[in-house]
Motif scaffolding. Sequence first.
Motif, short mmCIF file in Angstrom:
data_model
loop_
_atom_site.label_atom_id
_atom_site.label_comp_id
_atom_site.label_asym_id
_atom_site.label_seq_id
_atom_site.Cartn_x
_atom_site.Cartn_y
_atom_site.Cartn_z
N GLU A 105 38.78 14.25 -20.63
CA GLU A 105 39.00 12.72 -21.28
C GLU A 105 39.83 11.94 -20.26
O GLU A 105 39.59 10.75 -20.09
N VAL A 106 40.99 12.46 -20.07
CA VAL A 106 41.97 11.85 -19.28
C VAL A 106 41.26 11.19 -17.87
O VAL A 106 41.63 9.99 -17.23
N ASP A 107 40.67 12.07 -17.22
CA ASP A 107 40.02 11.93 -15.97
C ASP A 107 38.71 11.30 -15.97
O ASP A 107 38.09 10.95 -14.94
N GLY A 108 38.28 10.97 -17.23
CA GLY A 108 36.68 10.27 -17.19
C GLY A 108 35.68 11.22 -16.63
O GLY A 108 34.85 10.65 -16.05
N VAL A 109 35.66 12.54 -16.94
CA VAL A 109 34.62 13.57 -16.48
C VAL A 109 33.44 13.37 -17.19
O VAL A 109 33.19 13.04 -18.29
N ASP A 110 32.18 13.36 -16.25
CA ASP A 110 31.11 13.36 -16.78
C ASP A 110 30.10 14.55 -17.31
O ASP A 110 29.33 14.31 -18.10
N LEU A 111 30.61 15.56 -16.61
CA LEU A 111 30.06 16.84 -16.98
C LEU A 111 31.09 18.15 -17.00
O LEU A 111 31.84 17.88 -16.15
N ILE A 112 31.29 18.95 -17.95
CA ILE A 112 32.28 20.01 -17.87
C ILE A 112 31.24 21.21 -17.58
O ILE A 112 30.06 21.28 -18.13
N ILE A 113 31.68 22.06 -16.72
CA ILE A 113 30.74 23.32 -16.32
C ILE A 113 31.71 24.48 -16.69
O ILE A 113 32.79 24.54 -16.15
N LEU A 114 31.20 25.24 -17.59
CA LEU A 114 32.10 26.44 -17.95
C LEU A 114 31.20 27.82 -17.73
O LEU A 114 30.11 27.71 -17.72
N GLY A 115 31.89 29.07 -17.42
CA GLY A 115 31.07 30.22 -17.31
C GLY A 115 31.01 30.77 -18.59
O GLY A 115 32.20 30.63 -19.45
N ARG A 116 30.21 31.68 -18.96
CA ARG A 116 30.32 32.13 -20.46
C ARG A 116 30.69 33.65 -20.36
O ARG A 116 30.36 34.41 -19.71
N ARG A 117 31.53 33.78 -21.38
CA ARG A 117 31.93 35.23 -21.45
C ARG A 117 31.10 35.83 -22.41
O ARG A 117 30.77 35.29 -23.49
N GLY A 118 30.86 37.03 -22.24
CA GLY A 118 29.98 37.92 -23.05
C GLY A 118 30.68 38.50 -24.11
O GLY A 118 30.82 39.86 -24.10
#
Length: 146
Positions: A105-118
């Motif tokens: 939010e602070v940086d005005g990010v357009d897309l967050i990318i995360l790895g999925r933990r199983g």
Amino acid sequence: MTGKRTNSHFRKLLVGYDGSPQSEKAVDVALSLAACLDATVLIFAVARPPEPATSVELGAVLDDAREHFEEGFKKILEKARSKDLAVATGMAVGHPGEQIIHRAEVDGVDLIILGRRGRSMISRMMLGSVSERVLRYAHCPVMVVH
């Protein structure tokens, strides 16, 4: 037509990074996307303090986390430099999901990318999941890489 595409939607990407193979995969996806979309990437790590934290324990945990993340950041930055990509790194202390959402939010990010933990369904229900929390509360699209 050659070169990078003009992109108005995904200019800033944030990758949640913890050094795991899943987060490394998320970094690779983010770097590939950034190359295609001419986007900038923030590799963001969150150190989780011990609970309850004494100042001595907290200092030791933060030093260990900083050292661990800096090693990973160095490799990622080398990879990004070789591809001529704009990549920054950052680190915060706290709950990973909350810190990722806040920084995005602070940086005005357009897309967050995360790895999925199983994780299993039972442990996910008991512990909660960083990706689930980010998916639920982020202001922008979230990509979870399997």
